[in-house]
Design a protein around this motif. Structure first.
Motif, PDB file in Angstrom:
ATOM      1  N   UNK A  51       0.805  -1.219   0.000  1.00  0.00           N
ATOM      2  CA  UNK A  51       0.000   0.000   0.000  1.00  0.00           C
ATOM      3  C   UNK A  51       0.841   1.274   0.000  1.00  0.00           C
ATOM      4  N   UNK A  52       2.159   1.130  -0.039  1.00  0.00           N
ATOM      5  CA  UNK A  52       3.040   2.303  -0.029  1.00  0.00           C
ATOM      6  C   UNK A  52       2.727   3.307  -1.137  1.00  0.00           C
ATOM      7  N   UNK A  53       2.406   2.858  -2.378  1.00  0.00           N
ATOM      8  CA  UNK A  53       2.097   3.842  -3.438  1.00  0.00           C
ATOM      9  C   UNK A  53       0.927   4.756  -3.103  1.00  0.00           C
ATOM     10  N   UNK A 120      -5.980   5.456  -9.019  1.00  0.00           N
ATOM     11  CA  UNK A 120      -5.712   4.171  -9.653  1.00  0.00           C
ATOM     12  C   UNK A 120      -4.884   3.244  -8.766  1.00  0.00           C
ATOM     13  N   UNK A 121      -3.939   3.828  -8.021  1.00  0.00           N
ATOM     14  CA  UNK A 121      -3.168   3.015  -7.078  1.00  0.00           C
ATOM     15  C   UNK A 121      -4.094   2.385  -6.038  1.00  0.00           C
ATOM     16  N   UNK A 122      -5.086   3.157  -5.597  1.00  0.00           N
ATOM     17  CA  UNK A 122      -6.055   2.622  -4.628  1.00  0.00           C
ATOM     18  C   UNK A 122      -6.915   1.532  -5.256  1.00  0.00           C
ATOM     19  N   UNK A 123      -7.418   1.790  -6.472  1.00  0.00           N
ATOM     20  CA  UNK A 123      -8.243   0.785  -7.140  1.00  0.00           C
ATOM     21  C   UNK A 123      -7.480  -0.518  -7.346  1.00  0.00           C
ATOM     22  N   UNK A 124      -6.210  -0.394  -7.663  1.00  0.00           N
ATOM     23  CA  UNK A 124      -5.375  -1.573  -7.883  1.00  0.00           C
ATOM     24  C   UNK A 124      -5.250  -2.397  -6.606  1.00  0.00           C
ATOM     25  N   UNK A 125      -5.012  -1.724  -5.504  1.00  0.00           N
ATOM     26  CA  UNK A 125      -4.859  -2.428  -4.236  1.00  0.00           C
ATOM     27  C   UNK A 125      -6.169  -3.079  -3.804  1.00  0.00           C
ATOM     28  N   UNK A 141      -7.291   2.506   2.552  1.00  0.00           N
ATOM     29  CA  UNK A 141      -7.127   2.712   1.117  1.00  0.00           C
ATOM     30  C   UNK A 141      -8.365   3.396   0.537  1.00  0.00           C
ATOM     31  N   UNK A 142      -9.532   3.004   0.992  1.00  0.00           N
ATOM     32  CA  UNK A 142     -10.760   3.671   0.533  1.00  0.00           C
ATOM     33  C   UNK A 142     -10.770   5.136   0.962  1.00  0.00           C
TER      34      UNK A 142
END
Length: 554
Positions: A51-53, A120-125, A141-142
């Motif tokens: 989740x770093x990104x 997009x980084x959140x959606x990916x995770x 993340x949400x």
């Protein structure tokens, strides 16, 4: 067995861009490597790395070049970047000051790309089954995704709203109605707020930060939708702030404690972004503001541009004994670490308050007081390692105070409660001298002390002055005293655009952002510049997007 998740067409959201803001890269290939959908339980280390990104994206969103820190203030009545005769600069920044916005300005492309990259980084995770089992991580993340969407909504309003990672080939996102996006952000934040950690750690979103973001959503609702008839939103803001102040926060003993290299020990920080020298740099304020020779004052050897200027009209709003002025700005003769006067070609380096103009002819090398609010240390990097106080307690107090004033009181708390909250923050700025720190309800509800109007000198340095001055004043601004307090407390904290959009001019439908002049920026005919144009590259990459009203023929 490992499975592969398809790659989203990010360029459909950010535009058909061949080069990123930092260099030519294939965004699709760079941002969307294959991820595992294994359902094994991740270790804390694995989770942190995965989740770093989401965390790191916020650094460039806020303090990357042309990020929120710039876009919120350079279009406001506090500071900007002019043409510097013999140096340059102005071609990028003058339109921001004059509100001559267009869809090809780099600022708008940069913020669009960076925030959607965060989304997009959140959606990916959230598409990774190995993560979805961890309720706390999913909530965080949400919350971050809602924060990125909050930024996009605030800046552009009419935006694509996408919450999935996998799409069919050829998919293009559609713009959502502003009310739909607002409602989604609200639902997301309310759903995850109390699932986020209560522990306050730098760089990690917590439950109090989520409540703070909800409060900001409510505070700005009526300004965003240009309708202040339903004042219940201010009560909702207060309710969220009351959740924030339940946290382990208190005002820092000194104002400067919130702007040091390391702010993790400040009890005021609700949510902070850590920066760490080479590894997570981005704060370039010392580089932007300092004259090249002026670096000797701190003994730092990083680049310096003498770019920034602060408008005298704003500086004149400071009260005589307000110590925030002395720790935020420097003026007059500059001295090196050894106490000797700094010279430039044999001439003393003396920063002046008064300015010439934004571009005709611009501001000369010594003109303008300089920002020193963020700690400047010796060495190559200047202030590139200073942490950021994204949300702090003083902000929560001022938000509640503003809402109490707008409502005339709420749930047993009165307008006097608002004055007490502002006074509590002012005390540290006036050495706890109650006679100087105390502010009254009448003062907060009264006019602004900002002397609005066009104010520039088009004469050349060394020649006869040619002043162009108009007088508009600030007496006609609703809650103008509250607006002044916001400016002095939160200058250069990515606040000001939002504040002057929210405060209206009496008996008009105009706000301060569009309806007042300052320095070389003039009164506008309407409020279309409340929101920025959707970047041309995004429009070119997605035929479903429509430009915001007032721009490019709309």
């Amino acid at each position: 067995m490992k499975t592969k998740i398809n790659k989203i067409l990010l360029f459909a959201i950010i535009g058909a861009i061949g080069c990123s803001v930092n260099g030519c890269t294939n965004l699709d290939e760079t941002l969307y490597s294959d991820i595992s959908s294994e359902t094994h339980e991740m270790s804390e280390t694995e989770l942190a790395a995965t989740i770093a990104p989401v965390y790191s994206s916020l650094r460039t969103v806020y303090w990357g070049w042309m990020g929120l820190s710039d876009i919120m203030d350079m279009s406001s009545d506090v500071w900007g970047v002019p043409n510097r005769p013999g140096i340059g600069w102005g071609d990028l920044y003058i339109p921001m000051h004059k509100h001559q916005f267009n869809s090809e300005m780099e600022f708008f492309k940069v913020s669009w790309i960076r925030n959607y990259s965060g989304v997009n980084a959140c959606n990916k995770i959230l598409a990774n089954k190995a993560i979805t089992a961890n309720q706390s991580v999913v909530a965080q993340v949400r919350a971050y995704r809602a924060l990125y969407y909050y930024n996009l909504f605030n800046l552009y309003r009419n935006i694509p709203l996408d919450t999935t990672f996998v799409h069919e080939k050829g998919w293009l996102p559609e713009q959502a109605e502003p009310q739909v996006t607002f409602n989604w952000i609200e639902r997301e934040l309310k759903a995850v707020a109390d699932q986020c950690p209560s522990k306050v750690e730098m760089g990690k979103i917590n439950k109090y930060a989520v409540h703070m973001l909800l409060a900001k959503l409510y505070l700005n609702h009526n300004a965003w939708f240009k309708d202040d008839t339903d004042k219940s939103w201010y009560g909702k803001c207060i309710d969220e702030i009351n959740e924030v102040v339940k946290g382990p926060f208190s005002l820092a003993a000194s104002y400067s404690a919130n702007f040091m290299e390391d702010i993790s020990s400040s009890p005021e920080i609700i949510f902070g972004i850590p920066f760490e020298n080479k590894y997570a740099g981005g704060n370039y304020m010392a580089n932007l503001w300092t004259h090249n020779a002026g670096r000797a004052r701190w003994g730092f050897s990083g680049w310096a541009t003498s770019g920034g200027i602060v408008f005298p009209q704003f500086l004149e709003t400071y009260e005589k004994d307000d110590t925030r002025y002395n720790v935020t700005w420097t003026v007059g003769q500059q001295y090196a670490l050894d106490g000797s006067a700094i010279l430039v070609d044999g001439e003393p380096l003396v920063y002046t308050r008064e300015l010439h103009s934004i571009d005709n002819p611009g501001c000369y090398p010594f003109e303008s007081e300089r920002l020193i609010k963020y700690e400047i240390k010796s060495g190559t990097f200047g202030s590139s390692y200073d942490d950021v106080a994204y949300f702090r307690l003083a902000d929560a107090y001022y938000m509640k105070a503003e809402c109490l004033l707008r409502l005339g009181g709420y749930k047993g708390e009165t307008e006097q409660t608002a004055a007490d909250l502002v006074t509590s923050v002012r005390k540290r700025a006036f050495g706890n001298d109650a006679s100087k720190a105390t502010v009254t309800v009448a003062q907060l509800k009264g006019g602004s002390k900002y002397n609005y109007g066009h104010r520039e000198n088009t004469g050349k340095l060394g020649e006869e002055d040619n002043w162009i001055i108009t007088h508009e004043g600030g007496d006609d601004i609703e809650f103008g005293g509250m607006l002044d307090e916001l400016a002095k407390e939160f200058v250069c904290e990515a606040h000001r655009r939002d504040d002057i959009i929210r405060f209206k001019i009496k008996n008009t439908n105009m706000n301060v952002y569009c309806g007042k002049s300052w320095f070389c920026k003039d009164v506008e005919n309407d409020r279309h510049s409340d929101i920025f144009p959707i970047p041309k590259v995004a429009l070119d990459g997605n035929r479903k997007l429509k430009q915001n009203p007032g721009y490019d023929g709309n």
